[in-house]
Design an enzyme around this catalytic site. Sequence first.
Site, PDB file in Angstrom:
ATOM      1  N   SER A  90       0.857  -1.194   0.000  1.00  0.00           N
ATOM      2  CA  SER A  90       0.000   0.000   0.000  1.00  0.00           C
ATOM      3  C   SER A  90       0.882   1.229   0.000  1.00  0.00           C
ATOM      4  CB  SER A  90      -0.895   0.006   1.242  1.00  0.00           C
ATOM      5  OG  SER A  90      -1.415   1.315   1.421  1.00  0.00           O
TER       6      SER A  90
ATOM      7  N   HIS B  96      -1.263  -1.414  -4.261  1.00  0.00           N
ATOM      8  CA  HIS B  96      -2.537  -1.099  -3.611  1.00  0.00           C
ATOM      9  C   HIS B  96      -2.620   0.419  -3.402  1.00  0.00           C
ATOM     10  CE1 HIS B  96      -5.999  -2.085  -1.006  1.00  0.00           C
ATOM     11  NE2 HIS B  96      -5.575  -1.110  -0.222  1.00  0.00           N
TER      12      HIS B  96
ATOM     13  N   ASP C 272      -4.907   3.529  -1.964  1.00  0.00           N
ATOM     14  CA  ASP C 272      -5.996   3.858  -1.040  1.00  0.00           C
ATOM     15  C   ASP C 272      -6.586   5.231  -1.380  1.00  0.00           C
ATOM     16  OD1 ASP C 272      -6.099   1.617   0.814  1.00  0.00           O
ATOM     17  OD2 ASP C 272      -4.047   2.189   1.293  1.00  0.00           O
TER      18      ASP C 272
ATOM     19  N   MET D 118      -9.245   7.988  -0.460  1.00  0.00           N
ATOM     20  CA  MET D 118     -10.044   8.438   0.703  1.00  0.00           C
ATOM     21  C   MET D 118     -10.566   9.836   0.435  1.00  0.00           C
ATOM     22  SD  MET D 118      -7.614   7.192   3.807  1.00  0.00           S
ATOM     23  CE  MET D 118      -6.784   5.599   3.786  1.00  0.00           C
TER      24      MET D 118
ATOM     25  N   HIS E  66      -8.528   0.829  -4.020  1.00  0.00           N
ATOM     26  CA  HIS E  66      -9.442   0.618  -2.891  1.00  0.00           C
ATOM     27  C   HIS E  66     -10.165   1.927  -2.605  1.00  0.00           C
ATOM     28  CE1 HIS E  66      -9.571  -0.228   1.779  1.00  0.00           C
ATOM     29  NE2 HIS E  66     -10.773  -0.099   1.263  1.00  0.00           N
TER      30      HIS E  66
ATOM     31  N   MET F 117     -12.404   4.222  -0.609  1.00  0.00           N
ATOM     32  CA  MET F 117     -13.020   4.497   0.697  1.00  0.00           C
ATOM     33  C   MET F 117     -13.720   5.840   0.565  1.00  0.00           C
ATOM     34  SD  MET F 117      -9.805   3.189   2.966  1.00  0.00           S
ATOM     35  CE  MET F 117      -8.757   3.196   1.520  1.00  0.00           C
TER      36      MET F 117
ATOM     37  N   MET G 142     -11.308  -5.726   5.669  1.00  0.00           N
ATOM     38  CA  MET G 142     -10.523  -4.763   6.445  1.00  0.00           C
ATOM     39  C   MET G 142     -10.233  -5.373   7.816  1.00  0.00           C
ATOM     40  SD  MET G 142      -9.875  -2.282   4.512  1.00  0.00           S
ATOM     41  CE  MET G 142      -8.959  -1.360   5.754  1.00  0.00           C
TER      42      MET G 142
ATOM     43  N   ASP H 166      -6.458  -6.334   4.525  1.00  0.00           N
ATOM     44  CA  ASP H 166      -5.839  -5.004   4.535  1.00  0.00           C
ATOM     45  C   ASP H 166      -5.886  -4.424   5.945  1.00  0.00           C
ATOM     46  OD1 ASP H 166      -5.005  -2.426   3.927  1.00  0.00           O
ATOM     47  OD2 ASP H 166      -6.714  -1.943   2.639  1.00  0.00           O
TER      48      ASP H 166
ATOM     49  N   GLY I 109       1.225  -1.852   4.173  1.00  0.00           N
ATOM     50  CA  GLY I 109       1.721  -0.492   3.978  1.00  0.00           C
ATOM     51  C   GLY I 109       2.909  -0.211   4.851  1.00  0.00           C
TER      52      GLY I 109
HETATM   53  C1  DX5 Z   1      -6.243   1.734   5.645  1.00  0.00           C
HETATM   54  C2  DX5 Z   1      -5.812   1.354   4.229  1.00  0.00           C
HETATM   55  C3  DX5 Z   1      -4.670   0.434   4.178  1.00  0.00           C
HETATM   56  C4  DX5 Z   1      -3.406   0.907   4.834  1.00  0.00           C
HETATM   57  C5  DX5 Z   1      -2.799  -0.288   5.507  1.00  0.00           C
HETATM   58  O1  DX5 Z   1      -7.418   2.426   5.573  1.00  0.00           O
HETATM   59  O2  DX5 Z   1      -6.889   0.769   3.521  1.00  0.00           O
HETATM   60  O3  DX5 Z   1      -4.405  -0.014   2.849  1.00  0.00           O
HETATM   61  O4  DX5 Z   1      -2.462   1.476   3.969  1.00  0.00           O
HETATM   62  O5  DX5 Z   1      -1.717   0.132   6.250  1.00  0.00           O
HETATM   63  P1  DX5 Z   1      -0.936  -0.841   7.238  1.00  0.00           P
HETATM   64  O6  DX5 Z   1      -0.430  -1.981   6.409  1.00  0.00           O
HETATM   65  O7  DX5 Z   1       0.133   0.034   7.747  1.00  0.00           O
HETATM   66  O8  DX5 Z   1      -1.914  -1.289   8.292  1.00  0.00           O
HETATM   67 ZN    ZN Z   2      -6.460  -0.234   1.504  1.00  0.00          ZN
END
Ligand code: DX5
Ligand code: ZN
Length: 216
Positions: A9, A34, A36, A38, A67, A69, A138, A172, A194
């Site tokens: 990520s 990946h 993210d 948001m 992804h 969100m 998640m 994730d 990530g």
């Molecule tokens: C959180 C994201 C993840 C995030 C995971 O909302 O969807 O993809 O980057 O981060 P780690 O691996 O650090 O938990």
């Molecule tokens: Zn994610």
Amino acid sequence: MPKLKIAPSILSSDFSRLGEEIQAVIDAGADWIHIDVMDGHFVPNITIGPPVVASLRRCSTVPLDVHLMITDPAEYVAAFADAGADIITFQVEAAHHPHRILRQIRDLGCKAGVVLNPGTPEDSIEFLADDLDMVLIMSVNPGFGGQAFIPDMLRKIRNVRAMIGDRDLEVDGGIDGTTAAQVIEAGANVLVAGSYIYNHDSYLEAIESLRQAEAG
Ligand code: DX5
Ligand code: ZN
């Protein structure tokens, strides 16, 4: 069980050097990137939009796993497909008509998946299973990297694996060498990570240690 895939990520990467950060994890063996997305409404954070995905498409040789969100996924899936997303997942909690959105994503030529927040039960996908390519579970509440894995999600992973046969099951949040082994054992085959990868001195060692988790 489908092939194990590692999806770094970029949320935890250095955004001032995104192209290099992507190339570095690809060189270290990443299967997917990946991304993210948001919107500051569905989650309390704002990150990346279609123009950035379009730039990343030009520098990635592996599939882009986007992804969403965001509160209104139906409005934006076409923009992300046009930008070059290969896989688009959206939060089932944000969708009034998830079945329609899955078909919309596939009609745009992308792989389609739904995402379940930690508090969302797996029966919300029972009647979607025929129209999806992947389920993303998640294992933290979405919004930020670096949170702790929620152990009760292992039970959800087992249940979803039993529902979707050999389709991709992605996890994730809070994935590291220890939790990777647990989620693989429970039935996951796509690991998003990530902070574990991007905070590691060696991206190669980090990705390899996630792959080794399958053997253990
Ligand atoms: C959180 C994201 C993840 C995030 C995971 O909302 O969807 O993809 O980057 O981060 P780690 O691996 O650090 O938990
Ligand atoms: Zn994610």
